[in-house]
Design a protein around this motif. Sequence first.
Motif, PDB file in Angstrom:
ATOM      1  N   LYS A  13       0.829  -1.208   0.000  1.00 45.11           N
ATOM      2  CA  LYS A  13       0.000   0.000   0.000  1.00 45.11           C
ATOM      3  C   LYS A  13       0.861   1.255   0.000  1.00 45.11           C
ATOM      4  O   LYS A  13       0.572   2.227  -0.698  1.00 45.11           O
ATOM      5  N   LYS A  14       1.943   1.230   0.781  1.00 43.34           N
ATOM      6  CA  LYS A  14       2.846   2.373   0.829  1.00 43.34           C
ATOM      7  C   LYS A  14       3.521   2.576  -0.530  1.00 43.34           C
ATOM      8  O   LYS A  14       3.656   3.709  -1.003  1.00 43.34           O
ATOM      9  N   LEU A  15       3.906   1.478  -1.178  1.00 46.81           N
ATOM     10  CA  LEU A  15       4.539   1.557  -2.491  1.00 46.81           C
ATOM     11  C   LEU A  15       3.574   2.115  -3.530  1.00 46.81           C
ATOM     12  O   LEU A  15       3.951   2.968  -4.344  1.00 46.81           O
ATOM     13  N   VAL A  16       2.337   1.690  -3.500  1.00 43.28           N
ATOM     14  CA  VAL A  16       1.333   2.205  -4.443  1.00 43.28           C
ATOM     15  C   VAL A  16       1.107   3.695  -4.216  1.00 43.28           C
ATOM     16  O   VAL A  16       1.019   4.472  -5.175  1.00 43.28           O
ATOM     17  N   CYS A  17       1.055   4.122  -2.962  1.00 45.41           N
ATOM     18  CA  CYS A  17       0.901   5.550  -2.663  1.00 45.41           C
ATOM     19  C   CYS A  17       2.091   6.345  -3.184  1.00 45.41           C
ATOM     20  O   CYS A  17       1.916   7.423  -3.772  1.00 45.41           O
ATOM     21  N   TRP A  18       3.301   5.842  -2.982  1.00 44.73           N
ATOM     22  CA  TRP A  18       4.503   6.519  -3.482  1.00 44.73           C
ATOM     23  C   TRP A  18       4.482   6.585  -5.003  1.00 44.73           C
ATOM     24  O   TRP A  18       4.865   7.608  -5.588  1.00 44.73           O
ATOM     25  N   LEU A  19       4.057   5.498  -5.657  1.00 47.43           N
ATOM     26  CA  LEU A  19       4.038   5.488  -7.124  1.00 47.43           C
ATOM     27  C   LEU A  19       3.028   6.496  -7.666  1.00 47.43           C
ATOM     28  O   LEU A  19       3.320   7.225  -8.614  1.00 47.43           O
ATOM     29  N   LEU A  20       1.845   6.534  -7.071  1.00 48.23           N
ATOM     30  CA  LEU A  20       0.847   7.502  -7.516  1.00 48.23           C
ATOM     31  C   LEU A  20       1.304   8.937  -7.259  1.00 48.23           C
ATOM     32  O   LEU A  20       1.166   9.810  -8.121  1.00 48.23           O
ATOM     33  N   ALA A  21       1.875   9.171  -6.093  1.00 50.61           N
ATOM     34  CA  ALA A  21       2.359  10.511  -5.767  1.00 50.61           C
ATOM     35  C   ALA A  21       3.502  10.920  -6.694  1.00 50.61           C
ATOM     36  O   ALA A  21       3.576  12.079  -7.129  1.00 50.61           O
ATOM     37  N   SER A  22       4.369   9.987  -7.033  1.00 54.76           N
ATOM     38  CA  SER A  22       5.488  10.321  -7.926  1.00 54.76           C
ATOM     39  C   SER A  22       4.999  10.656  -9.329  1.00 54.76           C
ATOM     40  O   SER A  22       5.523  11.572  -9.970  1.00 54.76           O
ATOM     41  N   GLN A  23       3.982   9.956  -9.794  1.00 56.05           N
ATOM     42  CA  GLN A  23       3.462  10.258 -11.126  1.00 56.05           C
ATOM     43  C   GLN A  23       2.742  11.607 -11.152  1.00 56.05           C
ATOM     44  O   GLN A  23       2.846  12.351 -12.134  1.00 56.05           O
ATOM     45  N   LEU A  53      15.550   9.872  -6.565  1.00 58.59           N
ATOM     46  CA  LEU A  53      15.107   8.866  -5.599  1.00 58.59           C
ATOM     47  C   LEU A  53      16.124   7.732  -5.473  1.00 58.59           C
ATOM     48  O   LEU A  53      16.440   7.285  -4.370  1.00 58.59           O
ATOM     49  N   ILE A  54      16.638   7.269  -6.604  1.00 62.35           N
ATOM     50  CA  ILE A  54      17.630   6.200  -6.573  1.00 62.35           C
ATOM     51  C   ILE A  54      18.919   6.674  -5.917  1.00 62.35           C
ATOM     52  O   ILE A  54      19.532   5.957  -5.119  1.00 62.35           O
ATOM     53  N   LEU A  55      19.339   7.896  -6.213  1.00 66.45           N
ATOM     54  CA  LEU A  55      20.548   8.452  -5.608  1.00 66.45           C
ATOM     55  C   LEU A  55      20.396   8.592  -4.096  1.00 66.45           C
ATOM     56  O   LEU A  55      21.311   8.268  -3.331  1.00 66.45           O
ATOM     57  N   PHE A  56      19.240   9.063  -3.659  1.00 63.06           N
ATOM     58  CA  PHE A  56      18.974   9.185  -2.227  1.00 63.06           C
ATOM     59  C   PHE A  56      19.025   7.820  -1.548  1.00 63.06           C
ATOM     60  O   PHE A  56      19.682   7.651  -0.508  1.00 63.06           O
ATOM     61  N   ALA A  57      18.339   6.836  -2.134  1.00 66.32           N
ATOM     62  CA  ALA A  57      18.310   5.499  -1.541  1.00 66.32           C
ATOM     63  C   ALA A  57      19.705   4.875  -1.521  1.00 66.32           C
ATOM     64  O   ALA A  57      20.103   4.251  -0.528  1.00 66.32           O
ATOM     65  N   ALA A  58      20.462   5.046  -2.589  1.00 62.78           N
ATOM     66  CA  ALA A  58      21.816   4.491  -2.634  1.00 62.78           C
ATOM     67  C   ALA A  58      22.721   5.163  -1.607  1.00 62.78           C
ATOM     68  O   ALA A  58      23.552   4.495  -0.977  1.00 62.78           O
ATOM     69  N   SER A  59      22.559   6.470  -1.409  1.00 57.93           N
ATOM     70  CA  SER A  59      23.367   7.179  -0.413  1.00 57.93           C
ATOM     71  C   SER A  59      23.069   6.680   0.999  1.00 57.93           C
ATOM     72  O   SER A  59      23.982   6.470   1.798  1.00 57.93           O
ATOM     73  N   VAL A  60      21.800   6.491   1.300  1.00 58.20           N
ATOM     74  CA  VAL A  60      21.430   5.996   2.625  1.00 58.20           C
ATOM     75  C   VAL A  60      21.931   4.568   2.815  1.00 58.20           C
ATOM     76  O   VAL A  60      22.460   4.218   3.876  1.00 58.20           O
ATOM     77  N   VAL A 100      11.164   1.505  -0.246  1.00 57.68           N
ATOM     78  CA  VAL A 100      10.054   2.076  -1.021  1.00 57.68           C
ATOM     79  C   VAL A 100      10.535   3.187  -1.960  1.00 57.68           C
ATOM     80  O   VAL A 100      10.188   3.175  -3.148  1.00 57.68           O
ATOM     81  N   PRO A 101      11.354   4.151  -1.508  1.00 57.34           N
ATOM     82  CA  PRO A 101      11.871   5.135  -2.471  1.00 57.34           C
ATOM     83  C   PRO A 101      12.730   4.503  -3.566  1.00 57.34           C
ATOM     84  O   PRO A 101      12.668   4.929  -4.728  1.00 57.34           O
ATOM     85  N   LEU A 102      13.502   3.478  -3.230  1.00 50.60           N
ATOM     86  CA  LEU A 102      14.326   2.811  -4.240  1.00 50.60           C
ATOM     87  C   LEU A 102      13.452   2.121  -5.282  1.00 50.60           C
ATOM     88  O   LEU A 102      13.675   2.275  -6.494  1.00 50.60           O
ATOM     89  N   LEU A 103      12.449   1.388  -4.851  1.00 55.30           N
ATOM     90  CA  LEU A 103      11.547   0.724  -5.789  1.00 55.30           C
ATOM     91  C   LEU A 103      10.757   1.732  -6.619  1.00 55.30           C
ATOM     92  O   LEU A 103      10.515   1.512  -7.807  1.00 55.30           O
TER      93      LEU A 103
END
Length: 122
Positions: A13-23, A53-60, A100-103
Amino acid sequence: MDENHFVGERMFKKLVCWLLASQLLVLLFSFLVYKRIDLLSYINTSFTIGALLILFAASVLMARTGFFDAFIYGFQRMSSKFNEGDVRPLSKLVTLRVSVPLLTGVFMMVLMAIALFLQSSS
């Protein structure tokens, strides 16, 4: 119902919310930056947001592995504010979960690649 099913459902559910918000964010930035919403502006904007998003996730993830611990330890030792007991490694301080941000970033890159293929084939 077991605990793992509940955790998996919550993450989905969190991933779907992130995907919709990102679009929605891609469409908003496409309109604000390019003053139009078309395939090329979608490609540019989704690449930028997905890459961030990928850069942030990779940095963390890199900070959590302990890669920067020696640098942070050195800076903390040089500072007069910290005693020997106060020095904690950065990998112990970073507790963010970035799956979730990475995905979301990877999914945005896949959508961007599909849009790029559609753009180049037309």
